[in-house]
Write a protein that holds these residues in place. Sequence first.
Motif, PDB file in Angstrom:
ATOM      1  N   PRO A   2       0.837  -1.198   0.000  1.00  0.00           N
ATOM      2  CA  PRO A   2       0.000   0.000   0.000  1.00  0.00           C
ATOM      3  C   PRO A   2       0.874   1.252   0.000  1.00  0.00           C
ATOM      4  O   PRO A   2       2.079   1.197   0.287  1.00  0.00           O
ATOM      5  N   SER A   3       0.261   2.364  -0.308  1.00  0.00           N
ATOM      6  CA  SER A   3       1.019   3.623  -0.376  1.00  0.00           C
ATOM      7  C   SER A   3       1.699   3.957   0.951  1.00  0.00           C
ATOM      8  O   SER A   3       2.773   4.561   0.972  1.00  0.00           O
ATOM      9  N   SER A   4       1.107   3.506   2.050  1.00  0.00           N
ATOM     10  CA  SER A   4       1.697   3.775   3.361  1.00  0.00           C
ATOM     11  C   SER A   4       3.029   3.062   3.556  1.00  0.00           C
ATOM     12  O   SER A   4       3.809   3.424   4.441  1.00  0.00           O
ATOM     13  N   GLY A   5       3.291   2.050   2.733  1.00  0.00           N
ATOM     14  CA  GLY A   5       4.537   1.297   2.859  1.00  0.00           C
ATOM     15  C   GLY A   5       5.577   1.671   1.831  1.00  0.00           C
ATOM     16  O   GLY A   5       6.560   0.937   1.644  1.00  0.00           O
ATOM     17  N   ALA A   6       5.408   2.824   1.149  1.00  0.00           N
ATOM     18  CA  ALA A   6       6.295   3.194   0.045  1.00  0.00           C
ATOM     19  C   ALA A   6       7.752   3.319   0.484  1.00  0.00           C
ATOM     20  O   ALA A   6       8.676   2.849  -0.196  1.00  0.00           O
TER      21      ALA A   6
ATOM     22  N   TRP B  42       9.198  -0.044   1.205  1.00  0.00           N
ATOM     23  CA  TRP B  42       9.372  -0.777  -0.061  1.00  0.00           C
ATOM     24  C   TRP B  42      10.676  -0.351  -0.737  1.00  0.00           C
ATOM     25  O   TRP B  42      11.431  -1.194  -1.225  1.00  0.00           O
TER      26      TRP B  42
ATOM     27  N   ALA C  79       6.380  -3.064   5.250  1.00  0.00           N
ATOM     28  CA  ALA C  79       5.792  -2.353   4.106  1.00  0.00           C
ATOM     29  C   ALA C  79       4.342  -2.769   3.882  1.00  0.00           C
ATOM     30  O   ALA C  79       3.509  -1.953   3.470  1.00  0.00           O
ATOM     31  N   TYR C  80       4.019  -4.021   4.171  1.00  0.00           N
ATOM     32  CA  TYR C  80       2.654  -4.512   4.000  1.00  0.00           C
ATOM     33  C   TYR C  80       1.819  -4.416   5.279  1.00  0.00           C
ATOM     34  O   TYR C  80       0.644  -4.774   5.265  1.00  0.00           O
ATOM     35  N   GLY C  81       2.444  -3.974   6.368  1.00  0.00           N
ATOM     36  CA  GLY C  81       1.712  -3.846   7.618  1.00  0.00           C
ATOM     37  C   GLY C  81       1.350  -5.176   8.246  1.00  0.00           C
ATOM     38  O   GLY C  81       0.357  -5.272   8.990  1.00  0.00           O
TER      39      GLY C  81
END
Length: 491
Positions: free
Chosen positions: A420-424, A427, A460-462
Amino acid sequence: MARATDAYEQHLADHERDRRRAQGSFYTPPELVGWILDRALPRTADATVLDPACGTGHFLVAAAERLGVRAVHGSDLDPEAVRIARERLQALDATVTADEIAQRVVVADGLTAWAGRTFDAVVGNPPFLGQLRRRSAGRSEEHRRGLGAYTDTSAVFLHRALGLVAPGGVVALVQPLSVLAARDAGPVRAAVAACGAITDFWTSDRPVFEGTPVLTCVPVVRAGAGPATDPDAWGRLAAPAFGVPSPVLPDDGPLVGDLADCTADFRDQFYGLAPFVREALPGGTPLVTTGLIDPAESRWGTTATRFARVRYDAPSVDLAALRADGSLARWADARLVPKLLVAGQGRVIEAVADEHGAWLPSVPVVSVVPRDSADLWRLLAVLLAPPVVAHAATRYLGTGLTPGSVKVSARQVAALPLPPSSGAAAWAEGAELARRAQHAGDADERAGLLVETGRVMTAAYGAGDDVLAWWAARVRRRTDESGAVAGSAPA
């Protein structure tokens, strides 16, 4: 009566084992029969039960002991098995005549019998028989329409049972584990979702049927219940039995296929390459088989492999000769680009970057070609990410050669979710760690960087630490097992 049943089954075991296997018929352990009936049978006095492939009547007798002989119905193609099932039922209740039982337990194909009838419960252990051998079993074509070409006969029975169960009733049929994710069983899973919901589920990580290594499961389907079970998520039902965590990943975000073209090759490429493969050809193009791919590592030249039944220490393709021949020239040019190579199945998703576009893949290796070369290491980090591996292991559970393997096709790789964008930020860090892991100077350094990549990509994927621990244990075991002669075979 028990003596007659025992004698018949001993006869099958001693003299007709090949016929049983050809028909896909195996007898159900009593404890599993009990588990199914506990969840499937209604408690009303006028309940009706059907076993559409009843054999000698294991399910029928157990159900009759609970509900009475007049409650049960069954069919089977084997006249001798039906005869014994009838005798066993009559022995339970002398007030029920032989004619009455004969009307309820019939010699017939359970896929075509019982038209226009419905039952409160449809239970049993239908034959396991793939499409390639199904004609020998005499199964009707009618009930295969709309199903995948290689749908197992047992899943066809499950599909048929959905039309034989009364509203609010239960279907509980033993199935091979492959029904959870096999592509050709997809229409059956969709039909279950349209009918109701899976309210109970049984499986085992060991074979429970004597004479077959097939792993099995029992989805208990209640007609009209909700919410419907996602046809693409049946693997989640079995994941706990195999120790696989089930992280919840985005199902409406971008996918690997949005950044790359994912392709696999077939028999034409496998056999077309064979005349041009040499051992350690100077200047030759490395041929990478699935067994030479480890996470962020190619073992080409350090581990022996087999291609087209020949052992190679360093299989190389004579590219000049291949291009002169012409038949695979365009294919080779399309593959000799920067890409990821993904093994068809392994303990984790095993992927390695071909950053210079210098290798050719052997069937069944999947090629992942990024549309932007800057995404090469980002995509490697995704394929190494523990939540993505657990997601694939769960979603496609039962389709690999062993239940512990993670098997992915080109289509399935393309469908894997991106962070998700929160994990940019994580990543980006994971991509750099994946690059460093592949360039590591020794095994210990690579192992440490792999675990660090896994940790960062889990964030990154939470996902939770349980997913990371599961993945790390499998990566370590895969590394310990590497070094044997690896194989390659056509798809």
